[in-house]
Design an enzyme around this catalytic site. Structure first.
Site, short mmCIF file in Angstrom:
data_model
loop_
_atom_site.label_atom_id
_atom_site.label_comp_id
_atom_site.label_asym_id
_atom_site.label_seq_id
_atom_site.Cartn_x
_atom_site.Cartn_y
_atom_site.Cartn_z
N LYS A 74 0.86 -1.19 0.00
CA LYS A 74 0.00 0.00 0.00
C LYS A 74 0.88 1.23 0.00
O LYS A 74 1.86 1.30 0.75
CB LYS A 74 -0.85 -0.02 1.29
CG LYS A 74 -1.84 1.10 1.39
CD LYS A 74 -3.15 0.78 0.70
CE LYS A 74 -4.02 2.00 0.48
NZ LYS A 74 -3.59 2.83 -0.67
N LYS A 98 5.12 2.09 8.42
CA LYS A 98 3.98 2.94 8.81
C LYS A 98 2.73 2.08 9.03
O LYS A 98 2.06 2.20 10.05
CB LYS A 98 3.73 3.95 7.68
CG LYS A 98 2.79 5.06 8.02
CD LYS A 98 2.50 5.93 6.79
CE LYS A 98 3.75 6.62 6.24
NZ LYS A 98 3.44 7.52 5.11
N LYS A 110 5.14 1.97 -3.06
CA LYS A 110 5.14 3.39 -3.47
C LYS A 110 5.38 3.47 -4.96
O LYS A 110 6.04 2.60 -5.55
CB LYS A 110 6.26 4.15 -2.75
CG LYS A 110 6.01 5.64 -2.67
CD LYS A 110 5.04 5.91 -1.54
CE LYS A 110 4.85 7.37 -1.24
NZ LYS A 110 4.23 7.55 0.07
N THR A 194 -4.66 12.73 6.61
CA THR A 194 -3.26 12.82 7.07
C THR A 194 -3.17 13.89 8.16
O THR A 194 -2.56 13.68 9.21
CB THR A 194 -2.32 13.15 5.89
OG1 THR A 194 -2.57 12.21 4.85
CG2 THR A 194 -0.87 13.09 6.31
N ASN A 225 -1.85 19.45 0.75
CA ASN A 225 -3.02 18.85 1.39
C ASN A 225 -2.85 18.72 2.90
O ASN A 225 -3.67 19.20 3.68
CB ASN A 225 -3.28 17.47 0.74
CG ASN A 225 -4.43 16.75 1.40
OD1 ASN A 225 -4.29 16.23 2.50
ND2 ASN A 225 -5.58 16.73 0.76
N SER A 377 -7.21 5.40 4.08
CA SER A 377 -7.17 4.61 2.84
C SER A 377 -7.61 3.18 3.12
O SER A 377 -8.31 2.55 2.32
CB SER A 377 -5.74 4.58 2.28
OG SER A 377 -5.49 5.70 1.48
N1 GLU Z 1 0.88 8.92 0.36
C1 GLU Z 1 0.39 8.75 1.69
C2 GLU Z 1 1.50 8.31 2.61
O1 GLU Z 1 2.66 8.53 2.35
C3 GLU Z 1 -0.84 7.85 1.74
C4 GLU Z 1 -0.64 6.46 1.28
C5 GLU Z 1 -1.92 5.65 1.17
O2 GLU Z 1 -2.97 6.13 1.51
O3 GLU Z 1 -1.81 4.49 0.72
O4 GLU Z 1 1.26 7.81 3.68
#
Ligand code: GLU
Length: 450
Positions: A74, A98, A110, A194, A225, A377
């Site tokens: 993810k 994370k 990613k 976030t 954001n 998410s």
């Molecule tokens: N890009 C965000 C992060 O770095 C969200 C990632 C997601 O929702 O999968 O945590």
């Protein structure tokens, strides 16, 4: 914003240093650590795009799946001119940790495309978005790898990608991607998730340190954001936000900035048909010029400030909410804030960490502080897969519960091991990851059962 980035190959190496620090303290199977040092899959793709003027441009993109022990990988997709493979690998690695810190059933991934999206038209961005997902479609899906927004991508881009993926599959597949627009299966509460997750961390700090919001000075680097929504939430609580910046520079006011006006100004610059706000927090509301020193503005006590100077302000909380490697060995000794809340991914280098720890600074690490986005998410993915929708209130309550528990666990782990919050977050995540890896079978595990 100054590009303090180290040589690209170093960024992933830097990320691995955090793993080593945690592995030195945590009691985990060394095979698990060995496994986590290597991404599961690194995909590099070229994306041919027909530009509006008829010419062809070929963009380079990446999708990295770091580890899927705890679930499908993810993580977001970023569009940025400085994207490198090492950066995407580091970002995927951070996602693995994370998701483990907040205990959601995902691994880490990613994606990134090397592009300056601000130089592209909306239609060109659509073609690029659809082209990118076509190229990686064979290895993404609700049970394998689930992308989301990241720097310079948004709900609109996610909508295009979900639509394109669904066309290829000849069925609607909303669960392939999160952060979508609401009409395409997005979740209420994802837009500011976030920031809300980071806000939960601030509220825990506030209770622990008996902060009085109106006397607590905050500086925020980044007005995208996350930075924008967090500024709004903190200002509503009465926090004194004295400095804000974006990629063009920043503004400072010792008595606190008028956040509502700054947000309105930034969002108003999002003209019809554009994807990114053209304006900056440094645009003078009186004459429109950037970095203006005109009388009306200075009478209001607002002065321009650079991104670098913002980091070194005498404030109570510093919030880097832009890009990685902003607090480095060069400026770490000049950071005066006693608390740093990492809303960006990777804003502090390992060398800088050592300086901050020596100075007694509390750093709430990125893998905890910005985990609210991926947590909602997860809610979006779960709703899509069950065919249900949750109210905004339900999303907020569930997010608060997950973030609050994670904050307390990291805090308790730091106390137990007498270590900083970053190492503690990595220890907690590593223990959870190692438990999963061990269940799949390790040499030590087999020997024990032999
Ligand atoms: N890009 C965000 C992060 O770095 C969200 C990632 C997601 O929702 O999968 O945590």
């Amino acid at each position: 914003m100054t590009d303090h980035r180290v040589a690209p190959a170093n960024l992933f190496e830097q990320a691995l240093q955090r793993l080593d620090s945690a592995a030195a303290v945590a009691d985990v199977d060394p095979e698990a650590v060995q496994r986590l040092r290597h991404p599961k899959q690194v995909l590099q793709v070229s994306i041919p795009v027909r530009m509006d003027n008829g010419t062809l441009r070929v963009f380079q993109g990446f999708r990295v799946q770091h580890d899927d022990t705890r679930g499908p990988t993810k993580g977001g997709i970023r569009f940025h001119p400085n994207v490198t493979q090492a950066e995407v690998q580091a970002l995927a690695f951070w996602m693995t940790f994370k998701c483990a810190v907040v205990g959601i059933p995902f691994g880490g991934g990613k994606g990134g495309v090397i592009v300056d999206p601000k130089a592209l038209s909306k239609l060109e961005i659509e073609r690029l978005s659809r082209g990118y997902i076509q190229r990686i479609a064979h290895s993404v899906g609700p049970d394998t790898d689930v992308p989301a927004p990241d720097v310079y991508t948004n709900a609109m881009v996610m909508g295009w990608m979900m639509d394109e993926f669904s066309r290829m599959q000849r069925q609607r597949v909303p669960g392939v991607i999160t952060g979508k627009p609401l009409p395409l299966g997005g979740s209420l509460g994802r837009g500011d998730a976030t920031a809300r997750g980071a806000y939960v961390c601030v509220k825990h700090l506030e209770r622990g340190r008996s902060w009085n919001p109106s006397q607590t000075r905050v500086a925020i680097q980044g007005f995208g954001n996350a930075g924008r929504h967090l500024a709004r939430l903190l200002a509503a609580d009465g926090y004194r936000i004295v400095a804000i910046s974006d990629s063009k520079g920043g503004v400072y006011r010792s008595d606190g900035l008028d956040i509502t006006t700054l947000i309105r100004q930034k969002e108003a610059s999002l003209a019809l048909g554009t994807v990114y706000p053209a304006g900056s927090v440094c645009d003078c509301p009186h004459c429109g010029a950037v970095d203006c020193h005109c009388k009306e503005r200075s009478h209001g006590g607002v002065t321009p400030i650079s991104n670098e100077a913002l980091l070194e302000l005498d404030v109570d909380v510093l919030i880097p909410a832009a890009l990685e490697n902003q607090i480095t060995a060069q400026n770490a000794r000049r950071i005066r804030a006693p608390v740093v809340l990492e809303v960006a991914n990777g804003p502090t280098t390992p060398e800088a960490d050592a300086c901050l720890i020596a100075a007694g600074t509390t750093v709430v690490p990125d893998i905890l502080a910005n985990a609210g986005g991926v947590t909602v998410s997860y809610f979006e993915w779960a709703q899509n897969r069950c065919g249900i929708t949750w109210s905004e209130n339900e999303v907020h309550q569930r997010l608060e519960a997950i973030m609050g528990t994670a904050f307390d666990r990291v805090h308790a782990t730091a106390d137990r091991h007498q270590t900083d919050m970053r190492t503690a977050a990595y220890i907690l995540a590593l223990e959870r990851l190692a438990a999963g890896i061990t269940c799949c079978g390790t040499e030590r595990d087999f020997a024990r059962h032999a």
